[in-house]
Write a protein that holds these residues in place. Sequence first.
Motif, short mmCIF file in Angstrom:
data_model
loop_
_atom_site.label_atom_id
_atom_site.label_comp_id
_atom_site.label_asym_id
_atom_site.label_seq_id
_atom_site.Cartn_x
_atom_site.Cartn_y
_atom_site.Cartn_z
N ILE A 1 -1.20 8.53 -6.46
CA ILE A 1 -2.97 7.19 -6.46
C ILE A 1 -1.64 6.20 -6.02
O ILE A 1 -1.02 5.07 -6.60
CB ILE A 1 -3.97 7.26 -6.66
CG1 ILE A 1 -4.40 8.27 -7.85
CG2 ILE A 1 -4.58 6.27 -6.90
CD1 ILE A 1 -5.78 7.82 -8.49
N GLU A 2 -2.02 5.97 -4.72
CA GLU A 2 -1.33 4.51 -4.12
C GLU A 2 -2.14 3.14 -3.41
O GLU A 2 -3.30 2.88 -3.77
CB GLU A 2 -0.56 5.13 -2.29
CG GLU A 2 -0.15 5.90 -2.68
CD GLU A 2 0.88 6.06 -1.12
OE1 GLU A 2 1.79 4.64 -0.50
OE2 GLU A 2 0.98 7.00 -0.89
N HIS A 3 -2.13 2.16 -4.14
CA HIS A 3 -2.98 0.66 -4.03
C HIS A 3 -2.18 -0.32 -2.51
O HIS A 3 -0.71 -0.42 -2.10
CB HIS A 3 -2.27 0.16 -5.15
CG HIS A 3 -3.03 0.53 -6.32
ND1 HIS A 3 -2.37 1.76 -7.10
CD2 HIS A 3 -4.04 0.43 -7.17
CE1 HIS A 3 -2.85 2.12 -8.32
NE2 HIS A 3 -4.06 1.44 -7.99
N ALA A 4 -2.99 -0.71 -2.38
CA ALA A 4 -2.18 -1.46 -0.43
C ALA A 4 -3.28 -2.70 -0.98
O ALA A 4 -4.69 -2.92 -1.55
CB ALA A 4 -2.52 -0.85 0.36
N GLU A 5 -3.10 -3.82 -0.37
CA GLU A 5 -3.37 -4.87 -0.24
C GLU A 5 -4.88 -5.45 0.77
O GLU A 5 -4.06 -5.34 1.89
CB GLU A 5 -2.84 -6.55 -0.66
CG GLU A 5 -2.11 -6.01 -2.26
CD GLU A 5 -2.88 -6.33 -3.85
OE1 GLU A 5 -3.71 -7.23 -2.59
OE2 GLU A 5 -2.58 -6.02 -4.18
N GLN A 6 -5.22 -6.68 0.90
CA GLN A 6 -6.09 -6.50 1.70
C GLN A 6 -4.74 -6.87 3.60
O GLN A 6 -4.47 -8.05 2.97
CB GLN A 6 -7.28 -7.38 1.79
CG GLN A 6 -7.97 -8.23 3.03
CD GLN A 6 -9.02 -9.41 2.26
OE1 GLN A 6 -9.12 -9.48 1.91
NE2 GLN A 6 -9.75 -9.29 3.13
N GLY A 7 -5.03 -6.29 4.06
CA GLY A 7 -4.57 -6.44 5.13
C GLY A 7 -3.87 -5.37 6.22
O GLY A 7 -3.57 -5.52 6.79
N THR A 8 -3.28 -4.68 4.93
CA THR A 8 -2.29 -3.41 4.71
C THR A 8 -2.98 -2.93 6.03
O THR A 8 -3.86 -2.52 5.78
CB THR A 8 -1.62 -3.06 3.45
OG1 THR A 8 -1.35 -3.98 2.73
CG2 THR A 8 -1.26 -2.01 3.89
#
Length: 442
Positions: free
Chosen positions: A36-43
Motif C-alpha cells: 500500500i502506497e501513500h501520496a500527498e495532495q497534488g501528487t
Amino acid sequence: MAVDTQSEEARIIRQLIPLSTLPTQTFVSLCGQLTIEHAEQGTILFKRGDENDLLYYLLDGSINLQTETFTIETISAGSDSARFAIAHQMPRKVDAVANSRIQFLRLNADMMKMTTEKAYEENESTMTVDEPDDSDDWMTTLLKSPIFRSLPPANLQKLLMSLEEVACTPGQAIIRQGDPGDYYYIIKKGQAIISRKPSANAKDIKLSKLADLDTFGEDALISGEPRSTSITAVTDMTLLRLGKEQFISLIKLPTLKYVGIEELHELMKQGAEVIDVRGPDEYKHSHLPKSTNVPFFSLRMYLKTLNRHHPIIVTCKDGKTSEMAAFILQQNKFNALILKNGIAGLSQDKLSTEPASFNIDDGTETGNLSGPSSESSTSTPTEHKEPQTEELAADDLRQVVQQLKAKCRSLEAEKMTLELKCSSLARQLEKMKSELERVRGK
C-alpha cells in the motif's frame, strides 16, 4: 510490505474488481505481494499519454481526473468507481492528481491478468467457486459468472456503470413474445416466470423460473429476431438492464469467438466436437461429417451430456443460431466456438448427405461404425492392401469413441425428454382422475 489479510485495508482491497472474484487462497497469496502506497495532495499518479502497464486503485482519499483546463471527475475511496482501476485505458486519456492525502495500490496489469486466469482455470478444473465474503454484494457474485469474468476490464467498467435499475411488481410483463429485442436483463432481486405461446390464440405454457442474478433477454439481441418467450414478474423485482447497442459492443463482440473451416478440421483432430443446432430435417439434408445434431430448442437439455474438457464448435445455416447457442454454452462454462457463416459458407464437397452416424430421431445406427461390406472386402486382394499404421488405428479408435460418446449423449437427452413428457402425462392423468371423481360424486 505485505498486506495483513485480517486488516481493514485487506477488507477494502477484497472489494476491488477483479480481486473480489478471486478464490480465498489466491487472494491471500496475492496479499503477500501487495504494497500500500501513500501520496500527498497534488501528487500526479500518471499523465495523459502514458502507456505503462500499471493499474492504480484508490483505497483512501480522493483523486481528480483532469485535463489542462478543467476537472472531468473526482473519484472518492469507497465509491463504485473506486472499485475499478482508475482510468486504465491506454494510452491514458487524463491526468490523475491526488485531491487529498491518499492511499493507493499500484499493480502490474500482466501479473493481475495471470493471477485471475490461473484462478479461473483452477476453479474450472475443480468446478468450485468461493462464495463472496458479502452475500449482498451482487456485483462480486455476478462477476464470478463465466461470461462476465472473461470480459476485458474496460468493458466491465463501462458495463456496470451503464446498467439501469428498474423495479417491477408481481404480474408485470418484463418482455413479451414477438416484441423486438431492446434490453439485456440481470435480476438483482426477485423471481420471474418464462412462458411461451405455441400459436397466437393458444394459452401460455410455463417453461421455467428465474431468480436472483439470473440473466435473460440475450437471444433476441444476438440474433436480431423477435423475442421468442415472455418473461413475467411473480414477485416484486429489482432488475438491471443494458441497452441493445451496449450489450453488443461490451458483451457479444468480445465474448463470441469464430473459426474457419481449416481451423475446424485442425481442432477436430485435437478432440473438438462439432454440434449442428439446426432442426433435424435441415441436418438430414446436409451436414458436416462427424457432427452431431443438437437442435437449438433442446440445447439446454443436452448441457449435462457435453464434454467441458474439449472445445465445442457450433454450426447452423448462417451462423446466427450458432451465436445464440455459443453464448448459452459459454454461460455454462463450455469453450464454445462458432463456425464462421455456418453451413451456407461452405461448398457442397465439404458437406455430407449421408445419414448421421447416430440419428437422434429414429435411433438407427448407420454410417462408419459398421464394418466394410463383404463385397468391398473381396474386391481388393489382401496382398494389395496398404498396411494400417498404429497412428491410423489410433485415429480410427478415437473416431469410434467419439461416435459412442455422441450416441450416449443423444440417448441421455432423449431419456430426459421422455421423462419430462412422462411427468407431464402423469400430472394430466391425476387431474383427469380428480375431475372424474368430482363428477361421480355429484
